[in-house]
Scaffold this motif. Structure first.
Motif, PDB file in Angstrom:
ATOM      1  N   HIS A 129      16.017  16.183  23.385  1.00 59.79           N
ATOM      2  CA  HIS A 129      16.996  16.139  22.294  1.00 59.79           C
ATOM      3  C   HIS A 129      16.460  16.832  21.055  1.00 59.79           C
ATOM      4  O   HIS A 129      15.289  17.210  20.982  1.00 59.79           O
ATOM      5  N   ASN A 130      17.334  16.993  20.074  1.00 58.24           N
ATOM      6  CA  ASN A 130      16.944  17.607  18.807  1.00 58.24           C
ATOM      7  C   ASN A 130      16.029  16.678  18.024  1.00 58.24           C
ATOM      8  O   ASN A 130      16.067  15.459  18.190  1.00 58.24           O
ATOM      9  N   ARG A 131      15.250  17.275  17.160  1.00 52.66           N
ATOM     10  CA  ARG A 131      14.329  16.494  16.328  1.00 52.66           C
ATOM     11  C   ARG A 131      15.087  15.476  15.462  1.00 52.66           C
ATOM     12  O   ARG A 131      14.667  14.341  15.299  1.00 52.66           O
ATOM     13  N   ALA A 132      16.224  15.876  14.932  1.00 51.21           N
ATOM     14  CA  ALA A 132      16.938  15.033  13.988  1.00 51.21           C
ATOM     15  C   ALA A 132      17.846  13.999  14.639  1.00 51.21           C
ATOM     16  O   ALA A 132      18.185  12.995  14.020  1.00 51.21           O
ATOM     17  N   PHE A 133      18.236  14.224  15.910  1.00 51.57           N
ATOM     18  CA  PHE A 133      19.255  13.345  16.482  1.00 51.57           C
ATOM     19  C   PHE A 133      19.187  13.319  18.003  1.00 51.57           C
ATOM     20  O   PHE A 133      19.113  14.356  18.643  1.00 51.57           O
ATOM     21  N   ASN A 134      19.227  12.119  18.568  1.00 51.30           N
ATOM     22  CA  ASN A 134      19.341  11.942  20.011  1.00 51.30           C
ATOM     23  C   ASN A 134      20.693  11.305  20.285  1.00 51.30           C
ATOM     24  O   ASN A 134      20.901  10.122  19.991  1.00 51.30           O
ATOM     25  N   ALA A 135      21.619  12.072  20.856  1.00 49.91           N
ATOM     26  CA  ALA A 135      22.969  11.582  21.129  1.00 49.91           C
ATOM     27  C   ALA A 135      22.967  10.435  22.135  1.00 49.91           C
ATOM     28  O   ALA A 135      23.952   9.728  22.267  1.00 49.91           O
ATOM     29  N   ARG A 136      21.863  10.243  22.850  1.00 51.91           N
ATOM     30  CA  ARG A 136      21.766   9.209  23.886  1.00 51.91           C
ATOM     31  C   ARG A 136      20.856   8.059  23.492  1.00 51.91           C
ATOM     32  O   ARG A 136      20.409   7.310  24.352  1.00 51.91           O
ATOM     33  N   ALA A 137      20.570   7.863  22.251  1.00 52.57           N
ATOM     34  CA  ALA A 137      19.591   6.855  21.832  1.00 52.57           C
ATOM     35  C   ALA A 137      19.923   5.458  22.353  1.00 52.57           C
ATOM     36  O   ALA A 137      19.040   4.758  22.866  1.00 52.57           O
ATOM     37  N   VAL A 138      21.167   5.039  22.256  1.00 48.14           N
ATOM     38  CA  VAL A 138      21.545   3.700  22.716  1.00 48.14           C
ATOM     39  C   VAL A 138      21.466   3.636  24.245  1.00 48.14           C
ATOM     40  O   VAL A 138      20.977   2.654  24.807  1.00 48.14           O
ATOM     41  N   ILE A 139      21.915   4.689  24.919  1.00 53.78           N
ATOM     42  CA  ILE A 139      21.835   4.757  26.383  1.00 53.78           C
ATOM     43  C   ILE A 139      20.383   4.615  26.817  1.00 53.78           C
ATOM     44  O   ILE A 139      20.049   3.812  27.692  1.00 53.78           O
ATOM     45  N   ASP A 140      19.530   5.423  26.208  1.00 51.46           N
ATOM     46  CA  ASP A 140      18.115   5.433  26.579  1.00 51.46           C
ATOM     47  C   ASP A 140      17.464   4.075  26.353  1.00 51.46           C
ATOM     48  O   ASP A 140      16.703   3.591  27.192  1.00 51.46           O
ATOM     49  N   SER A 141      17.760   3.453  25.228  1.00 49.34           N
ATOM     50  CA  SER A 141      17.180   2.141  24.913  1.00 49.34           C
ATOM     51  C   SER A 141      17.634   1.087  25.915  1.00 49.34           C
ATOM     52  O   SER A 141      16.827   0.290  26.400  1.00 49.34           O
ATOM     53  N   GLU A 142      18.917   1.094  26.233  1.00 47.52           N
ATOM     54  CA  GLU A 142      19.466   0.108  27.172  1.00 47.52           C
ATOM     55  C   GLU A 142      18.866   0.295  28.565  1.00 47.52           C
ATOM     56  O   GLU A 142      18.458  -0.666  29.213  1.00 47.52           O
ATOM     57  N   ALA A 143      18.814   1.531  29.029  1.00 50.72           N
ATOM     58  CA  ALA A 143      18.274   1.809  30.369  1.00 50.72           C
ATOM     59  C   ALA A 143      16.790   1.454  30.447  1.00 50.72           C
ATOM     60  O   ALA A 143      16.345   0.816  31.409  1.00 50.72           O
ATOM     61  N   ALA A 144      16.022   1.855  29.451  1.00 49.38           N
ATOM     62  CA  ALA A 144      14.581   1.578  29.441  1.00 49.38           C
ATOM     63  C   ALA A 144      14.305   0.074  29.370  1.00 49.38           C
ATOM     64  O   ALA A 144      13.394  -0.432  30.025  1.00 49.38           O
ATOM     65  N   ALA A 145      15.094  -0.637  28.597  1.00 51.86           N
ATOM     66  CA  ALA A 145      14.915  -2.084  28.477  1.00 51.86           C
ATOM     67  C   ALA A 145      15.146  -2.788  29.807  1.00 51.86           C
ATOM     68  O   ALA A 145      14.615  -3.868  30.050  1.00 51.86           O
ATOM     69  N   ARG A 146      15.918  -2.160  30.689  1.00 53.91           N
ATOM     70  CA  ARG A 146      16.224  -2.736  32.004  1.00 53.91           C
ATOM     71  C   ARG A 146      15.353  -2.143  33.111  1.00 53.91           C
ATOM     72  O   ARG A 146      15.623  -2.323  34.288  1.00 53.91           O
ATOM     73  N   GLY A 147      14.305  -1.402  32.719  1.00 57.48           N
ATOM     74  CA  GLY A 147      13.330  -0.935  33.697  1.00 57.48           C
ATOM     75  C   GLY A 147      13.492   0.498  34.187  1.00 57.48           C
ATOM     76  O   GLY A 147      12.731   0.939  35.046  1.00 57.48           O
ATOM     77  N   PHE A 148      14.440   1.234  33.675  1.00 57.36           N
ATOM     78  CA  PHE A 148      14.620   2.626  34.089  1.00 57.36           C
ATOM     79  C   PHE A 148      13.484   3.464  33.498  1.00 57.36           C
ATOM     80  O   PHE A 148      13.181   3.363  32.312  1.00 57.36           O
ATOM     81  N   CYS A 149      12.841   4.272  34.322  1.00 56.46           N
ATOM     82  CA  CYS A 149      11.695   5.083  33.885  1.00 56.46           C
ATOM     83  C   CYS A 149      12.206   6.295  33.122  1.00 56.46           C
ATOM     84  O   CYS A 149      12.691   7.264  33.713  1.00 56.46           O
ATOM     85  N   LEU A 150      12.092   6.236  31.805  1.00 58.15           N
ATOM     86  CA  LEU A 150      12.688   7.241  30.938  1.00 58.15           C
ATOM     87  C   LEU A 150      11.810   7.468  29.716  1.00 58.15           C
ATOM     88  O   LEU A 150      11.191   6.528  29.217  1.00 58.15           O
ATOM     89  N   ALA A 151      11.763   8.708  29.267  1.00 55.14           N
ATOM     90  CA  ALA A 151      11.056   9.030  28.022  1.00 55.14           C
ATOM     91  C   ALA A 151      11.843  10.095  27.276  1.00 55.14           C
ATOM     92  O   ALA A 151      12.584  10.869  27.879  1.00 55.14           O
ATOM     93  N   GLN A 152      11.669  10.129  25.963  1.00 56.92           N
ATOM     94  CA  GLN A 152      12.392  11.072  25.119  1.00 56.92           C
ATOM     95  C   GLN A 152      11.440  12.136  24.595  1.00 56.92           C
ATOM     96  O   GLN A 152      10.300  11.831  24.240  1.00 56.92           O
ATOM     97  N   PHE A 153      11.945  13.374  24.515  1.00 54.61           N
ATOM     98  CA  PHE A 153      11.116  14.504  24.092  1.00 54.61           C
ATOM     99  C   PHE A 153      11.902  15.452  23.207  1.00 54.61           C
ATOM    100  O   PHE A 153      13.121  15.555  23.321  1.00 54.61           O
ATOM    101  N   ILE A 154      11.157  16.165  22.386  1.00 54.71           N
ATOM    102  CA  ILE A 154      11.720  17.240  21.574  1.00 54.71           C
ATOM    103  C   ILE A 154      11.323  18.589  22.166  1.00 54.71           C
ATOM    104  O   ILE A 154      12.094  19.533  22.134  1.00 54.71           O
ATOM    105  N   LEU A 155      10.126  18.644  22.748  1.00 52.22           N
ATOM    106  CA  LEU A 155       9.625  19.887  23.339  1.00 52.22           C
ATOM    107  C   LEU A 155       9.799  19.870  24.858  1.00 52.22           C
ATOM    108  O   LEU A 155       9.363  18.941  25.538  1.00 52.22           O
ATOM    109  N   GLU A 156      10.418  20.917  25.372  1.00 55.68           N
ATOM    110  CA  GLU A 156      10.689  21.001  26.803  1.00 55.68           C
ATOM    111  C   GLU A 156       9.414  21.001  27.642  1.00 55.68           C
ATOM    112  O   GLU A 156       9.351  20.356  28.696  1.00 55.68           O
ATOM    113  N   ALA A 157       8.392  21.700  27.191  1.00 50.61           N
ATOM    114  CA  ALA A 157       7.137  21.754  27.949  1.00 50.61           C
ATOM    115  C   ALA A 157       6.529  20.364  28.113  1.00 50.61           C
ATOM    116  O   ALA A 157       6.003  20.028  29.179  1.00 50.61           O
TER     117      ALA A 157
END
Length: 123
Positions: free
Chosen positions: A84-112
């Motif tokens: 996602h962009n540095r200033a905004f993650n359009a999926r922040a609530v999705i990501d938090s909910e999924a991760a809280a329930r055990g989904f293996c997920l991480a957020q990044f700004i740099l593709e590499a």
């Protein structure tokens, strides 16, 4: 919203790029396409690119989709990196909910960095 799903056989990563307005129905369709077509890959490595997205999902819809991701049978062996962009993650609530329930997920700004994390051996 439109989305594009591509598989890179060199690094065994499924890339999902979203464009435009992110709504629940289209987001569910993209996830079902990835889970349905690539569920044979274990681990299933998914790079989700939301850098060109405007979120139109309600908070309740985002939580619902986060739960869907975490509860899907394929999620047991899925690793998802959200780009996602540095200033905004359009999926922040999705990501938090999924991760809280055990989904293996991480957020990044740099593709590499996202690709490097996806390629790590899951312990």
């Amino acid at each position: 919203m439109s989305f594009q799903v591509r598989y890179n056989s060199n690094n065994r990563i499924v890339r999902v790029c979203y464009f435009g307005r992110m709504a629940l129905a289209d987001t569910l369709a993209a996830a079902e396409q990835v889970f349905g077509k690539y569920s044979h890959l274990q681990p299933l490595r998914v790079l989700v690119d939301v850098r060109k997205v405007t979120n139109v999902m309600t908070g309740a819809e985002q939580k619902r989709f986060g739960r869907f991701l975490a509860e899907h049978p394929v999620s047991e062996y899925t690793r998802a990196a959200v780009l996602h962009n540095r200033a905004f993650n359009a999926r922040a609530v999705i990501d938090s909910e999924a991760a809280a329930r055990g989904f293996c997920l991480a957020q990044f700004i740099l593709e590499a960095e996202a690709i490097s994390w996806l390629r790590e051996v899951k312990r």
